[in-house]
Every structure is written in structure tokens, then in C-alpha cells.
Design a protein around this motif. Structure first.
Motif, PDB file in Angstrom:
ATOM      1  N   GLU A 255      -7.926  -2.845  -3.707  1.00  0.00           N
ATOM      2  CA  GLU A 255      -7.108  -2.063  -2.653  1.00  0.00           C
ATOM      3  C   GLU A 255      -7.686  -1.222  -1.795  1.00  0.00           C
ATOM      4  O   GLU A 255      -7.497  -0.890  -0.694  1.00  0.00           O
ATOM      5  N   ASP A 256      -9.209  -0.780  -1.946  1.00  0.00           N
ATOM      6  CA  ASP A 256      -9.989  -0.114  -1.185  1.00  0.00           C
ATOM      7  C   ASP A 256     -10.447  -1.194   0.073  1.00  0.00           C
ATOM      8  O   ASP A 256     -10.473  -0.746   1.363  1.00  0.00           O
ATOM      9  N   ASP A 258      -8.511  -3.600   1.108  1.00  0.00           N
ATOM     10  CA  ASP A 258      -7.662  -3.772   1.894  1.00  0.00           C
ATOM     11  C   ASP A 258      -7.187  -2.860   2.674  1.00  0.00           C
ATOM     12  O   ASP A 258      -6.970  -2.941   3.999  1.00  0.00           O
ATOM     13  N   LYS A 259      -7.003  -1.596   2.319  1.00  0.00           N
ATOM     14  CA  LYS A 259      -7.118  -0.396   3.128  1.00  0.00           C
ATOM     15  C   LYS A 259      -8.015  -0.328   4.289  1.00  0.00           C
ATOM     16  O   LYS A 259      -7.563  -0.055   5.252  1.00  0.00           O
ATOM     17  N   ALA A 260      -9.304  -0.544   4.064  1.00  0.00           N
ATOM     18  CA  ALA A 260     -10.344  -0.333   5.018  1.00  0.00           C
ATOM     19  C   ALA A 260     -10.022  -1.587   6.096  1.00  0.00           C
ATOM     20  O   ALA A 260     -10.263  -1.316   7.284  1.00  0.00           O
ATOM     21  N   LEU A 262      -7.025  -3.132   6.716  1.00  0.00           N
ATOM     22  CA  LEU A 262      -5.956  -2.546   7.678  1.00  0.00           C
ATOM     23  C   LEU A 262      -6.240  -1.309   8.712  1.00  0.00           C
ATOM     24  O   LEU A 262      -5.846  -1.396   9.996  1.00  0.00           O
ATOM     25  N   ASP A 263      -6.993  -0.418   8.111  1.00  0.00           N
ATOM     26  CA  ASP A 263      -7.334   0.527   8.961  1.00  0.00           C
ATOM     27  C   ASP A 263      -8.341   0.268  10.156  1.00  0.00           C
ATOM     28  O   ASP A 263      -8.065   0.601  11.354  1.00  0.00           O
ATOM     29  N   THR A 299       2.462  -7.912   5.680  1.00  0.00           N
ATOM     30  CA  THR A 299       3.101  -6.675   6.194  1.00  0.00           C
ATOM     31  C   THR A 299       4.097  -7.200   7.302  1.00  0.00           C
ATOM     32  O   THR A 299       5.247  -6.379   7.493  1.00  0.00           O
TER      33      THR A 299
END
Length: 301
Positions: A255-256, A258-260, A262-263, A299
Motif C-alpha cells: 500500500e505504501d 501504491d500510494k507513493a 499515485l502521489d 482508478t
């Protein structure tokens, strides 16, 4: 006939006066306490008492140590501002057979102080160089850290400017050793945030005021320790920072990543975003590029 040792050649420990043994000619690089004045070897106390002169960074700091042990040897300031001018006189005294002691304000000389150039000059002149080992903040911090100690690298002070600091951390990222730095209390939070960002997942130990009354060691993930320190009204004292080696870093959570991704993709093209996150986490750019495209497709649905 008096049996009292001559002035400048004696020292006192707990009220007992000892006559100093003679010191061999040459420069004696001597470790002194990093805080607690009792953390000094008997050999170092003897050297301070027996020396013809003591070269020190600050006569006030070294003077307190000499007073503690009843030593009256002459102190000569030797620091960044006068070192180049004073070195020829020191070398001449050594060539004349004098025994000189070199100390720093705290710990082992030659580590982040001007003594290095003097030691090199002594060697170049073929004069005698001796070491009297003892206290060292990097080693004390490493001991308290609980981090791997079989291989370590002392990297001095972290740069003041963030850009330079981050470049240094990037350069040291792959070094397979525990890293040790000196840091200012005014910059420790910013440095920990940079470490959390660039050396992902590594534990740290922030050791403060080593061997002193308010000694402290904070251990854990860099981001968590940064938050603890940022919540304080003030951070004081001398800090030695220890960072775990790459092998100690836990693998990043999915999850980290994926978040990185997308950010990063909000302000960078997909290829550049994948490259940036691949570099940050030490992963393959091709895999992260495919992962980012899949995340975007998901998304969009």
C-alpha cells in the motif's frame, strides 16, 4: 628534602597525589571525556601531567579537566583559527625532543577537529606520533543504539543545507554499514525527515548528551523519532545520530508503494513517476511502471 613531586609533574585522584611518569618525546594524541569527567584513563591523566605542553581547542574546557585532577601543565590553544600559524612552532618543539599532548574539547582528537593536519605534518617530518585512546562519541552512540556494530561508517556532521544533506544521504544509501553522524539539535528533526524519505524503513537511534546527567537514547523508525522530537518545546545538547544499514530496512508495504506511485503521478509523467519511486524503494522501474498503469486503470473504472 621534600618528597613532593615538582609542579606540573603530578596529578591527584580522590585526594591522593601521584608523581607522573615521564612521557616519551613526540605528539601524544589523547582522548578526553565526552561529558563525565571520570571517563578518562589513568594513562591519559599521567600524560596530561607529564607533558611539556597541552595543545587544546579551548583552554576553558580543558582547564576544567585539569582542575579536576590537580594538573598544572601549560595549556596552548590550538584550533581552526591559529592552527596554520602555530604548526611550525609545534613541529620545532617536537624536533627538539619535547613531549606534547593534543586534546580536543571532548572525545578523541582528529575526529572532526583541526588535529588531523597536525598529525599528518608530524608524520611527514618523521617525528614521533603516539595515541592514548579513550572516549569517543560515535562509539558510545553505536553501543547505545542497539543497531548492528560489526560494520559501521562515521560520516561526520550532516550538511546544514537540505539539498546537500539529501545528496549525501543518497550517496550513502547503498553503503552496507551502520551509519553514524553528528547533528545539531536545531536540524535533527529535518534530518530525520530526510532519512525517513530517502533511507526508507531504516531504524535510527538519536543519542543526546552522552555520559552526562540528561543522557538520552531514542530508538525506532526515523519518522516516529522525528515526531517525538518535533513535539518538544526545545531540543538541547550534543547529538550523535545512528542509522541502521540497508539490510535492516523492512521491505516496503504494497500500500505504501501504491500510494507513493499515485502521489508521484500527480505531478510527473508515468515513466518519471515510476523511476522516482523505483529509486526511492530500490525496486525495478519496469515493474513499477506496469503497476502504476494498472492502478490508473483501476482508478478510472
Amino acid at each position: 628534602m621534600s618528597t613532593k613531586p615538582p609542579a606540573g609533574r603530578r596529578y591527584t585522584i580522590k585526594g591522593v597525589v601521584f608523581e607522573a611518569e615521564s612521557l616519551a618525546p613526540g605528539l601524544h594524541v589523547t582522548a578526553t571525556p565526552i561529558g563525565h569527567l571520570a571517563d578518562i584513563s589513568l594513562r591519559a591523566v599521567n600524560a596530561l601531567a607529564a607533558a611539556d605542553e597541552i595543545l587544546c581547542e579551548d583552554t576553558r574546557v580543558t582547564g576544567k579537566l585539569l582542575h579536576r585532577y590537580g594538573i598544572t601543565t601549560r595549556l596552548v590553544p590550538y584550533h581552526d583559527h591559529n592552527a596554520a600559524k602555530l604548526r611550525p612552532r609545534i613541529l620545532a618543539a617536537l624536533a627538539d625532543g619535547k613531549a606534547l599532548v593534543l586534546v580536543s574539547d571532548a572525545g578523541t582528537p582528529l575526529i572532526s577537529d583541526p588535529g588531523f593536519k597536525l598529525a599528518r605534518a608530524v608524520i611527514a617530518e618523521g617525528l614521533s606520533l603516539h595515541v592514548i585512546p579513550g572516549a569517543s562519541a560515535p562509539l558510545a552512540a553505536l553501543t547505545l543504539s542497539g543497531l548492528p556494530s560489526d560494520r559501521f561508517m562515521f560520516a561526520g556532521f550532516l550538511p546544514e543545507k537540505q539539498g546537500e544533506r539529501r545528496r549525501l544521504l543518497e550517496a550513502l544509501k547503498a553503503v552496507p554499514s551502520t551509519l553514524i553522524f553528528f547533528e545539531s539539535p536545531h536540524r535533527i528533526v529535518a534530518s530525520l525527515c530526510d532519512i525517513a524519505d530517502l533511507l526508507v524503513g531504516r531504524d535510527v537511534a538519536v543519542t543526546r548528551e552522552l555520559t552526562k546527567l540528561h543522557e538520552e537514547a531514542l530508538r525506532g523508525p526515523a519518522a516516529e523519532i522525528a515526531a517525538v522530537l518535533e513535539a518538544r518545546e526545545a531540543i538541547k545538547g550534543e547529538i550523535t545520530l545512528v542509522v541502521a544499514p540497508p539490510g535492516e530496512a523492512a521491505p516496503p508495504a504494497a500500500e505504501d508503494i501504491d500510494k507513493a506511485l499515485l502521489d508521484a503521478s500527480t505531478h510527473l509523467p508515468a515513466g518519471q513517476a515510476a523511476a522516482e519511486i523505483a529509486h526511492r524503494f530500490g525496486l525495478a522501474k519496469r515493474d513499477l511502471y506496469a503497476r502504476l498503469l494498472a492502478l490508473k486503470d483501476k482508478t478510472a473504472q
